[in-house]
Scaffold this motif. Sequence first.
Motif, PDB file in Angstrom:
ATOM      1  N   LEU A  34      -3.362  44.223 -24.102  1.00 28.52           N
ATOM      2  CA  LEU A  34      -4.727  44.715 -23.903  1.00 28.52           C
ATOM      3  C   LEU A  34      -5.624  44.355 -25.086  1.00 28.52           C
ATOM      4  O   LEU A  34      -6.753  43.886 -24.916  1.00 28.52           O
ATOM      5  CB  LEU A  34      -4.714  46.236 -23.741  1.00 28.52           C
ATOM      6  N   LEU A  35      -5.121  44.578 -26.303  1.00 30.17           N
ATOM      7  CA  LEU A  35      -5.922  44.323 -27.496  1.00 30.17           C
ATOM      8  C   LEU A  35      -6.213  42.839 -27.673  1.00 30.17           C
ATOM      9  O   LEU A  35      -7.318  42.450 -28.064  1.00 30.17           O
ATOM     10  CB  LEU A  35      -5.211  44.865 -28.731  1.00 30.17           C
ATOM     11  N   ASN A  36      -5.215  42.016 -27.385  1.00 28.29           N
ATOM     12  CA  ASN A  36      -5.414  40.574 -27.533  1.00 28.29           C
ATOM     13  C   ASN A  36      -6.463  40.049 -26.569  1.00 28.29           C
ATOM     14  O   ASN A  36      -7.367  39.308 -26.969  1.00 28.29           O
ATOM     15  CB  ASN A  36      -4.086  39.837 -27.343  1.00 28.29           C
ATOM     16  N   ILE A 109      -3.571  53.991 -36.367  1.00 27.11           N
ATOM     17  CA  ILE A 109      -3.894  53.112 -35.234  1.00 27.11           C
ATOM     18  C   ILE A 109      -4.896  53.786 -34.299  1.00 27.11           C
ATOM     19  O   ILE A 109      -5.891  53.176 -33.882  1.00 27.11           O
ATOM     20  CB  ILE A 109      -2.609  52.728 -34.466  1.00 27.11           C
ATOM     21  N   PHE A 110      -4.640  55.046 -33.973  1.00 26.23           N
ATOM     22  CA  PHE A 110      -5.545  55.786 -33.085  1.00 26.23           C
ATOM     23  C   PHE A 110      -6.946  55.892 -33.689  1.00 26.23           C
ATOM     24  O   PHE A 110      -7.952  55.680 -33.003  1.00 26.23           O
ATOM     25  CB  PHE A 110      -4.968  57.174 -32.817  1.00 26.23           C
ATOM     26  N   ALA A 111      -7.019  56.182 -34.981  1.00 21.06           N
ATOM     27  CA  ALA A 111      -8.323  56.309 -35.651  1.00 21.06           C
ATOM     28  C   ALA A 111      -9.069  54.980 -35.652  1.00 21.06           C
ATOM     29  O   ALA A 111     -10.279  54.930 -35.374  1.00 21.06           O
ATOM     30  CB  ALA A 111      -8.121  56.807 -37.080  1.00 21.06           C
ATOM     31  N   LEU A 112      -8.365  53.890 -35.944  1.00 16.81           N
ATOM     32  CA  LEU A 112      -9.000  52.573 -35.986  1.00 16.81           C
ATOM     33  C   LEU A 112      -9.515  52.159 -34.608  1.00 16.81           C
ATOM     34  O   LEU A 112     -10.629  51.629 -34.478  1.00 16.81           O
ATOM     35  CB  LEU A 112      -8.021  51.534 -36.517  1.00 16.81           C
ATOM     36  N   LEU A 113      -8.712  52.409 -33.579  1.00 22.76           N
ATOM     37  CA  LEU A 113      -9.150  52.038 -32.230  1.00 22.76           C
ATOM     38  C   LEU A 113     -10.309  52.923 -31.769  1.00 22.76           C
ATOM     39  O   LEU A 113     -11.172  52.458 -31.019  1.00 22.76           O
ATOM     40  CB  LEU A 113      -7.973  52.135 -31.252  1.00 22.76           C
ATOM     41  N   SER A 222     -14.882  44.169 -16.342  1.00 25.13           N
ATOM     42  CA  SER A 222     -15.715  45.172 -15.664  1.00 25.13           C
ATOM     43  C   SER A 222     -16.419  46.119 -16.633  1.00 25.13           C
ATOM     44  O   SER A 222     -17.553  46.525 -16.392  1.00 25.13           O
ATOM     45  CB  SER A 222     -14.849  46.000 -14.700  1.00 25.13           C
ATOM     46  N   LEU A 223     -15.736  46.463 -17.735  1.00 24.94           N
ATOM     47  CA  LEU A 223     -16.234  47.529 -18.600  1.00 24.94           C
ATOM     48  C   LEU A 223     -16.734  47.082 -19.956  1.00 24.94           C
ATOM     49  O   LEU A 223     -17.357  47.862 -20.670  1.00 24.94           O
ATOM     50  CB  LEU A 223     -15.127  48.580 -18.797  1.00 24.94           C
ATOM     51  N   PHE A 228     -11.898  49.211 -24.342  1.00 25.52           N
ATOM     52  CA  PHE A 228     -11.045  49.595 -25.461  1.00 25.52           C
ATOM     53  C   PHE A 228     -10.648  51.072 -25.402  1.00 25.52           C
ATOM     54  O   PHE A 228      -9.817  51.521 -26.194  1.00 25.52           O
ATOM     55  CB  PHE A 228     -11.733  49.286 -26.794  1.00 25.52           C
ATOM     56  N   ALA A 229     -11.241  51.813 -24.467  1.00 25.33           N
ATOM     57  CA  ALA A 229     -10.827  53.199 -24.269  1.00 25.33           C
ATOM     58  C   ALA A 229      -9.377  53.280 -23.815  1.00 25.33           C
ATOM     59  O   ALA A 229      -8.670  54.247 -24.135  1.00 25.33           O
ATOM     60  CB  ALA A 229     -11.734  53.880 -23.245  1.00 25.33           C
ATOM     61  N   VAL A 230      -8.901  52.262 -23.083  1.00 26.46           N
ATOM     62  CA  VAL A 230      -7.529  52.299 -22.559  1.00 26.46           C
ATOM     63  C   VAL A 230      -6.498  52.248 -23.687  1.00 26.46           C
ATOM     64  O   VAL A 230      -5.641  53.151 -23.789  1.00 26.46           O
ATOM     65  CB  VAL A 230      -7.300  51.175 -21.535  1.00 26.46           C
ATOM     66  N   PRO A 231      -6.517  51.227 -24.579  1.00 29.79           N
ATOM     67  CA  PRO A 231      -5.558  51.260 -25.683  1.00 29.79           C
ATOM     68  C   PRO A 231      -5.792  52.433 -26.631  1.00 29.79           C
ATOM     69  O   PRO A 231      -4.833  52.921 -27.255  1.00 29.79           O
ATOM     70  CB  PRO A 231      -5.768  49.919 -26.392  1.00 29.79           C
TER      71      PRO A 231
END
Length: 252
Positions: A34-36, A109-113, A222-223, A228-231
Amino acid sequence: MNYFFLMLYGNKSIPQYSPSNIVLWFILAFQAGLLNIGGFMAINKIISHVTGFATFFGYEISQNQNIHALGMLSVPLFFLLGSMLSGYFVDLRLKLDKRPKYYITFGIIFALLSVLLIGGVTGQFGQFGEAFEINRNYALLIILCLVCGIQNGTISTVSKSVIRTTHLTGLTTDLGLGIVRILNKKKLKNQINDEEKINLVRFGIILSFILGSVAGALIFRSLGFIGFAVPTIISGILFGLMLYFQVYRPAT
């Protein structure tokens, strides 16, 4: 103790191919896919491969874009920094026979995303899909590389340097070697152990990465930056689980 959460509790790397590790690797490989694809579609740059940035550096030099070249050369340093962070909070503590702080690495990771998601939605990185501009997109690039470095370093430690989840080059090489070992297992006799299971895990990680990329392409098309909400949600769930089982409900 719930067997699935042994990784979250334990003070040592648990068996490499335990169910908890395998599930986690598949999830993280999906997230890396997803991120890539998200990074590529947002700024037209591959984000998790250190080798690629050396290539970008050479190209920018050939175009007399020295500032851009230095920017591309500095990006892998953030992947390195991410690996060092995981080394400090996970690998070093394991070697000192202390409980690894997975909740910290996954919390980062969560904070960065989360920062990436908010920055993208509020226009801090420009328009989604526009041509790469180092002054506007550099922060997005280094955040993604930092995330991949932390994730890769953490999982590399847990798997005893066998598994990588943010890129597939080494994993595909290992799969090729493993296939040859299986085809020649009669000659090798006792020199290979559980090679069939290991290769299935490698194949599963590669497939998870590809599925993440396919799903991500549909989501981001689409979004846009909202994709990036998904990862971010995935990393948030993993962070929450690790925080709960390591801090609020630690093993006795």
